[in-house]
Design a protein around this motif. Structure first.
Motif, PDB file in Angstrom:
ATOM      1  N   TYR A 588       0.579  -1.220  -0.072  1.00  0.00           N
ATOM      2  CA  TYR A 588      -0.104   0.047  -0.061  1.00  0.00           C
ATOM      3  C   TYR A 588       1.364   1.311   0.197  1.00  0.00           C
ATOM      4  O   TYR A 588       2.168   0.612   0.804  1.00  0.00           O
ATOM      5  N   VAL A 589       0.735   2.282  -1.139  1.00  0.00           N
ATOM      6  CA  VAL A 589       1.759   3.481  -1.269  1.00  0.00           C
ATOM      7  C   VAL A 589       0.543   4.687  -0.727  1.00  0.00           C
ATOM      8  O   VAL A 589      -0.345   4.784  -0.736  1.00  0.00           O
ATOM      9  N   HIS A 590       1.181   4.857   1.031  1.00  0.00           N
ATOM     10  CA  HIS A 590       0.852   6.137   1.730  1.00  0.00           C
ATOM     11  C   HIS A 590       0.016   7.131   1.089  1.00  0.00           C
ATOM     12  O   HIS A 590       0.944   7.736  -0.020  1.00  0.00           O
ATOM     13  N   ARG A 591      -0.880   8.599   0.818  1.00  0.00           N
ATOM     14  CA  ARG A 591      -1.151   9.181   0.965  1.00  0.00           C
ATOM     15  C   ARG A 591       0.045  10.347   1.040  1.00  0.00           C
ATOM     16  O   ARG A 591       0.582  10.491   2.439  1.00  0.00           O
ATOM     17  N   ILE A 592       0.671  11.788   0.075  1.00  0.00           N
ATOM     18  CA  ILE A 592       1.431  12.280   0.682  1.00  0.00           C
ATOM     19  C   ILE A 592       0.482  13.089   1.716  1.00  0.00           C
ATOM     20  O   ILE A 592      -0.023  14.003   1.173  1.00  0.00           O
ATOM     21  N   GLY A 593       1.309  13.620   2.799  1.00  0.00           N
ATOM     22  CA  GLY A 593       0.365  14.733   3.901  1.00  0.00           C
ATOM     23  C   GLY A 593       0.677  16.179   3.201  1.00  0.00           C
ATOM     24  O   GLY A 593       1.298  16.478   2.294  1.00  0.00           O
ATOM     25  N   PHE A 594      -0.171  16.440   3.864  1.00  0.00           N
ATOM     26  CA  PHE A 594       0.497  18.368   3.979  1.00  0.00           C
ATOM     27  C   PHE A 594       1.251  18.916   5.312  1.00  0.00           C
ATOM     28  O   PHE A 594       1.589  18.160   6.203  1.00  0.00           O
ATOM     29  N   ASP A 595       1.853  19.495   3.874  1.00  0.00           N
ATOM     30  CA  ASP A 595       3.497  19.865   4.781  1.00  0.00           C
ATOM     31  C   ASP A 595       2.953  21.362   4.835  1.00  0.00           C
ATOM     32  O   ASP A 595       2.916  22.161   3.997  1.00  0.00           O
ATOM     33  N   PRO A 596       2.817  21.935   6.271  1.00  0.00           N
ATOM     34  CA  PRO A 596       2.875  23.294   6.613  1.00  0.00           C
ATOM     35  C   PRO A 596       4.193  23.801   6.436  1.00  0.00           C
ATOM     36  O   PRO A 596       4.864  24.148   6.029  1.00  0.00           O
ATOM     37  N   PRO A 597       3.709  25.381   6.803  1.00  0.00           N
ATOM     38  CA  PRO A 597       5.234  26.666   6.076  1.00  0.00           C
ATOM     39  C   PRO A 597       5.630  26.618   7.385  1.00  0.00           C
ATOM     40  O   PRO A 597       5.230  26.253   8.242  1.00  0.00           O
TER      41      PRO A 597
END
Length: 733
Positions: A588-597
């Motif tokens: 399973y390839v995990h989804r790339i999450g949000f990278d905060p500033p």
């Protein structure tokens, strides 16, 4: 003498029968022509009785007597010497000479009775009848008769009623239809004759050409064909108003005209229903879904194909595909075969026969044949195509592949194809189901074959555990010691021999551990020589795969013992474990999450919120109305009903749009919405208010509009001083 008189009586009966047959044949021919001309059975029967009665009274066949027969015989049969009348006289009243002549004439009558003929008109009447019937039939199919007969009379059920759209003085006489004829010409590929009718409600084939010809008793200023939302002007030709259209879909239409005084009239709504050309219907008889043949036996398939279509079939063929080879080397060859029976194009029904010889298709053992019957009708421009389900046929292969290991080569000659565990379960259940109908020897043989397949599958899964090295070393060791090979080694399970390497004396094993040198790198390297370590699976899956293989061992055991019913539980357990292993091995390839500033260090932990604002988003979801014109027209009609205002041009335009929306519903359910549609169409064309029709339109629109969903809202509760005092009293208590 008696025989001669019997001849005379028979001749008299024959004469009368000929005359009656002439009358009956002529009456029947005229009656058939009457039916073809007027299409009324009772009129035809009445005309038959009338003509027959007149003919019988005119000919009067009952007046023919024996004396007339004798005169006819004397004139036509010369040997009778004009003495046939003596046969009617009493022998006692005759003299000797007359008696002698009577005897001579009696004998001559017996000799020449075949020469007694009567002049008749049967053949001319038959020819006249055929000509009349053919002419009446041609007039009927061409529609000439219906046009001529409909000039002065329209059936009561086909009379068109018109309603006035504005106020008309009483002294003005409204125009009336004196003749109405609708000709329907089906597409040319149907080969159907032109049909004519006076009924305004039509049901025709898609693509038909419809022509309206309507004649009025007065000259009109304009005549329109209101077809849905279109207003088609009718041209004035040959003292009638005509219009031709192509019917591509179902709809409603009406006739609107304006007289010479500019008064408008509108007819009722009529239905124009269209139906599509059905695809051909194919039925196969005498053929099984699957059939197999021995290589040295007959290889023929004989079946009958029955084809039916509403307007004719243009082509039919057998599409056959031959499959040769297996695996990646499989090859397919497709052929289009014709039937043995001659195919006749454009016939509506046909029965075709075919004897399919597999040898003519150059099939060999193991080859498979897939075929189906395909038929096309004569629809233009794109024909309808129908096909049957696919039928299978195979020539049994007498050669079977076996798994063997050559001692010198060590090559695995097992074929690429092997059964899956699911397929083994299906075959085992099928074997159990067929057990009562097959012999014990065949049952045991098939059970043993399933056991061999179970072994092949276990070996395939064992390759992932490194069992091939273990199995190879054991096999080689046995051959070196014994010097010969067991021919049944591949088909049996030597559980004791296969586990000899595990039966080691515990004391001896411990002694070797004590005396042997321990490898310091053993814990840090991957030893491929150890079957336990040479696996492609993770350590967490090794136990499941071992357990699955153990279940396969037990399943194979009971299959070898000819007890497949006991083998099924182990097969199901093995299948479940294999599915779990497959699911566990998925990636399973995990989804790339949000990278905060990044956070500014000078602002961190200061507590300043001046530059931070709340996020607000207002979104309006616009719901598309299904029938906007109908809803708007309903509101306007309610207003007109209350205020009784005059219908404006904008109101008529709105009602026309609402009627077009309602027409889509009326086509599906005409009995429910046709009256409402009629009222709306009349109001959209009228210039004055009709309260009765407004009520009908409002009621029908309410039933046609779908109910709206209730939106969530705050409920208003009824509050009063007495209610508040009662609540306070309850709170106090």
């Amino acid at each position: 003498m008696k025989e001669a008189r019997d001849i005379l009586h028979n001749a008299l009966a024959k004469w009368r029968l000929i005359r009656i047959s002439e009358i009956l044949l002529l009456s029947l021919a005229l009656a058939i022509c009457t039916y073809l001309l007027f299409l009324n059975l009772w009129v035809a029967v009445g005309f038959l009785i009338f003509i027959f009665t007149i003919g019988v009274l005119f000919i009067k066949p009952w007046k023919y007597s024996l004396s007339n027969i004798c005169s006819h015989i004397d004139m036509t049969v010369l040997p009778m010497e004009h003495s046939t009348g003596l046969l009617l006289e009493n022998e006692a009243n005759l003299n000797v000479l007359s008696k002698i002549q009577q005897a001579r004439i009696s004998e001559k009558l017996r000799q020449h009775k075949r020469k007694i003929h009567f002049k008749n008109y049967l053949y001319p009447i038959i020819g006249f009848a055929l000509v009349c019937i053919i002419a009446a039939w041609i007039m009927n199919i061409t529609g000439v008769l219906q046009t001529k007969s409909g000039k002065n009379k329209i059936p009561q059920s086909d009379i068109v009623n018109f309603q006035v759209l504005d106020s008309v003085p009483k002294e003005i006489i409204a125009p009336k239809i004196t003749e109405q004829n609708i000709s329907i010409r089906y597409p040319s590929y149907t080969n159907e004759p032109v049909r004519s009718t006076s009924n305004m409600n039509l049901k025709v084939l898609e693509g038909s050409r419809i022509t309206w010809n309507i004649k009025f008793d007065q000259t009109l200023k304009q005549a329109l064909l209101k077809l849905g939302a279109d207003s088609l002007e009718m041209a004035f030709k040959n003292d009638s108003y005509s219009r031709t259209i192509t019917a591509d879909y179902s709809n409603f239409y009406s006739i609107k005209f304006t007289d010479s005084e500019n008064h408008g009239y509108l007819s009722d709504l009529f239905s124009l229903e269209t139906f599509g050309d059905e695809p051909p219907v194919i039925a196969l008889k005498g053929l099984k879904q699957f059939s197999s043949f021995e290589f040295d036996g007959p290889q023929q398939l004989e079946f009958t194909t029955i084809l039916d279509d509403d307007f004719g079939i243009s082509n039919a063929a057998i599409i056959a595909t031959v499959s040769k080879g297996t695996g990646e080397s499989v090859k397919f060859r497709e052929e289009r075969l014709s039937f043995d029976t001659k195919f006749s194009p454009n016939n509506k029904s046909q029965e075709l026969k075919k004897i399919l010889n597999l040898r003519d298709l150059k099939m060999e053992p193991g080859d498979e044949l897939y075929f189906y019957v395909e038929a096309m009708d004569n629809k233009q421009p794109k024909p309808n195509v129908s096909r049957t389900e696919t039928y299978f046929s195979v020539i049994k292969d007498t050669v079977s592949d076996l798994f063997a290991v050559e001692g010198s080569l060590g090559a695995d000659l097992m074929p690429d194809y092997f059964r899956s565990q699911r397929q083994l379960i299906i075959d085992t259940e099928k074997l159990l189901k067929e057990k009562p109908s097959i012999k014990k020897q065949e049952f045991n043989s098939r059970s043993n074959e399933l056991g061999f397949d179970q072994k092949a599958l276990r070996i395939k899964y064992g390759e992932f555990m490194g069992d091939e090295t273990e199995a190879g070393s054991i096999t080689m060791g046995v051959e070196e010691e014994t010097g010969d090979t067991d021919p049944l080694a591949d088909y049996t399970h030597d559980h004791d021999g296969a586990n000899e390497h595990n039966l080691v004396d515990e004391e001896h094993e411990g002694h070797e551990d004590e005396e042997g040198d321990e490898d310091p790198l053993e814990a840090y390297v991957h030893n491929h020589e150890n079957p336990e370590a040479s696996t492609l699976f993770a350590q967490s899956l090794k136990s499941k795969l071992k357990q699955a293989m153990a279940e396969m061992w037990d399943a194979e055991l009971y299959l070898r013992l000819f007890e497949p019913e006991k083998s099924l539980p182990y097969q199901y357990k093995a299948l479940k474990l294999i599915q779990e292993i497959k699911n566990s091995a998925r990636i399973y390839v995990h989804r790339i999450g949000f990278d905060p500033p990044p956070i500014k260090e000078d602002k961190r932990l200061t507590g300043e919120l001046d530059e931070i604002g709340n996020f607000t988003k207002n979104e309006f979801i616009e719901q598309k109305e299904l029938y906007p014109n109908m809803e708007e027209a309903l509101a306007r009609l309610e207003m007109l009903w209350i205020t009784e205002e005059k219908i404006t041009k904008e109101d008529r335009l709105l009602l026309d749009k609402a009627g077009n929306e309602l027409a889509r519903l009326a086509i599906e359910e005409p009995s429910k919405y046709l009256e409402t549609l009629q009222a709306i169409k009349w109001l959209s064309e009228s210039e004055y208010l009709d309260v009765a029709r407004i009520k009908i339109a409002i009621k029908g629109l309410y039933s046609a509009l779908p109910p709206k969903d209730i939106l969530p809202s705050a409920q208003q509760k009824y509050n009063s001083e007495l209610t508040n005092l009662f609540i306070e009293a309850l709170n106090v208590e």
